[in-house]
Design an enzyme around this catalytic site. Structure first.
Site, short mmCIF file in Angstrom:
data_model
loop_
_atom_site.label_atom_id
_atom_site.label_comp_id
_atom_site.label_asym_id
_atom_site.label_seq_id
_atom_site.Cartn_x
_atom_site.Cartn_y
_atom_site.Cartn_z
N GLU A 163 0.85 -1.22 -0.13
CA GLU A 163 -0.21 0.10 -0.39
C GLU A 163 0.99 1.41 0.29
OE1 GLU A 163 -4.45 2.04 1.62
OE2 GLU A 163 -2.98 0.34 2.98
N SER A 165 -5.15 4.19 11.86
CA SER A 165 -4.82 5.90 12.89
C SER A 165 -3.44 5.29 13.04
CB SER A 165 -6.13 5.13 14.31
OG SER A 165 -5.12 4.35 14.92
#
Length: 383
Positions: A235, A360
Site C-alpha cells: 500500500e 490511525s
C-alpha cells in the site's frame, strides 16, 4: 543502498514528462484517462516482466514517473487501487487463471477496483470483520455485510473483499479474500459519505447476498488474513514520493499566502514554515532510504506517522497565515452549495482525517512498539 538516479533514469523521466505534457488534461474524464494511460503502457510499471500488458521500469524509474505525474497536473487516478494493490497481490498469491482474467484489464485501464476492508466495527482492527460469505447451492459464494470508507466504490467495476467464510471463526481465522463484481443491482448498494469538505470521496457499501465465484477466492478459502496483510505491504511505497510532490505544492501555496498577507513577517510563523520545509525534505530521504534498503517491518508505519501529522500541521498553518479571511469562503448564491471552500480551507478540513484513515496514529505506534521495539503485545480481546 545508494538510491541515485542515473542517465537512463533521466531519459525515462524526460520521456514521461514529455508524454504527460502532451496528453494530460486536468478536466478529462477519469475513466477515459485510465484507458489513455493503459494504451500508452504507463500502468503496471512495478509489475516486472509479468506478461500481462504492462511496460517494465526499474525502481528509480517508477519514482521518476510518480514524481512527474504529480507535477503534471494530470487527473487524479481512478485505477491505482487495481494497479498498486490488487495486481501485486494477484502476482504473489493468485492462480494463473486469476492473473490472466484480471491483470490485462487493469493494465489497459478498462476495469476499476475498490477495497472492501474496513467495517463500522472493524476499522483499525481489521481482524474484527463480520461480513460473511457462505456457499450457495450452485457452488457460488453469497456475500452479506457492510463495508465503510470505501474509496471509489461508486466508480468501481470490482471490489476485493475480506469476508468471513468459516462460521463461528474469530479474529484472523476463517477469513477469505474474495473478488466481487460490483454490478449487482439489488445485491450491492453504494451510499456516498458526505465529508467536512462537502465532497464524497468515500462510500458505504452494503452486500445483500452478492455473488462471488469460488474460483475468484485469492489464496484459497481461510487464508484471507495472510493475503490481506500481504496487500497492505504494497500500500505504501513509490506512491509516497508522489504524494510528497503534492505536499510541496501545497506548502508553496501557504508560503505565497504568508507573503501576500504579511504573515511572513512574524518570526514564529516563519519558523513553522521552515520546520515544515525541513520535515518534508526529511520525509523524502526517509522514503528513498526505505525503498532502497532491506525490508523494515515498521517502515510503513513510520512513514504514515510522519506524513499524516505533517499534513495536519500544514493545514493548520494554511488557515493561520490568512487570518480572519480564512473563516469565510467565496460565495455563489446561484450554486447548490453557495459557501464553497477555497484551497486552504479544503486542506485544513480534509487533513483532520489524515491521522485516522489508512490506520490511525495509535495503531501505527502499536505496530512500531510490537514489531520493531519488541514490546509486549497489546491485548486484543478473545481470540
Amino acid at each position: 543502498m545508494d538510491f541515485g538516479f542515473g542517465a537512463e533514469d533521466a531519459e525515462f523521466r524526460a520521456e514521461a514528462r514529455d508524454w504527460l505534457a502532451a496528453h494530460a488534461d486536468p478536466g478529462q474524464d477519469r475513466r477515459a484517462w485510465e484507458r489513455v494511460l493503459g494504451a500508452a503502457g504507463w500502468i503496471g510499471l512495478s509489475w516486472g516482466e509479468s506478461g500481462y500488458g504492462n511496460r517494465t521500469a526499474t525502481l528509480t524509474q517508477q519514482v521518476a514517473w510518480a514524481e512527474e505525474y504529480a507535477r503534471s497536473g494530470a487527473p487524479p487516478r481512478s485505477g491505482h487501487i487495481g494497479e498498486k494493490l490488487l495486481a501485486p497481490t494477484l502476482l504473489a498469491h493468485g492462480t494463473p487463471e486469476q492473473k490472466a482474467r484480471f491483470l490485462p484489464p487493469v493494465a489497459a485501464g478498462e476495469e476499476l477496483w475498490c477495497q472492501g476492508y474496513s467495517e463500522p466495527g472493524a476499522g483499525s482492527d481489521l481482524a474484527a470483520v463480520r461480513t460473511s460469505a457462505v456457499r450457495d447451492s450452485d457452488g457460488t459464494l453469497r456475500v452479506t455485510g457492510q463495508k465503510i470508507w470505501t474509496s471509489l466504490a461508486h466508480e468501481a467495476d470490482w471490489c476485493f473483499v475480506l469476508a468471513r467464510t468459516e462460521p463461528g471463526s474469530r479474529r484472523h481465522r476463517g477469513l477469505s479474500f474474495l473478488l466481487v463484481p460490483m454490478d449487482q443491482p439489488g445485491r450491492i448498494e453504494v451510499r456516498p459519505i458526505r465529508q467536512l469538505t462537502g465532497t464524497s470521496d468515500f462510500n458505504e457499501v452494503f452486500f445483500d447476498g452478492a455473488h462471488a465465484r469460488v474460483e475468484h477466492v485469492v489464496g484459497g478459502e481461510g487464508n484471507g488474513w495472510q493475503v490481506a496483510m500481504s496487500l497492505l505491504g504494497f500500500e505504501r511505497g513509490v506512491s509516497t514520493l508522489a504524494q510528497q510532490i503534492g505536499f510541496a505544492r501545497e506548502l508553496e501555496q501557504v508560503v505565497r499566502a504568508a507573503v501576500e498577507t504579511g504573515a511572513a513577517a512574524d518570526p514564529v510563523l516563519r519558523d513553522r514554515i521552515v520546520r515544515l520545509w525541513a520535515e518534508l525534505r526529511t520525509m523524502r530521504w526517509n522514503a528513498l532510504r526505505t525503498l532502497g534498503g532491506p525490508a523494515d517491518p515498521g517502515a510503513a508505519s513510520v512513514a504514515k506517522l510522519l506524513w499524516s501529522g505533517w499534513h495536519q500541521r500544514l493545514g493548520e498553518l494554511a488557515v493561520l497565515v490568512r487570518g480572519a479571511d480564512a473563516a469565510v469562503g467565496p460565495r455563489d448564491w446561484d450554486a447548490a452549495e453557495p459557501y464553497a471552500l477555497d484551497a486552504s480551507q479544503h486542506l485544513f478540513l480534509f487533513s483532520r482525517a489524515d491521522t485516522i484513515y489508512g490506520g490511525s496514529d495509535q495503531v501505527q505506534r502499536t505496530v512500531v512498539a510490537e514489531r520493531v521495539l519488541g514490546l509486549p503485545r497489546e491485548p486484543k480481546g478473545v481470540v
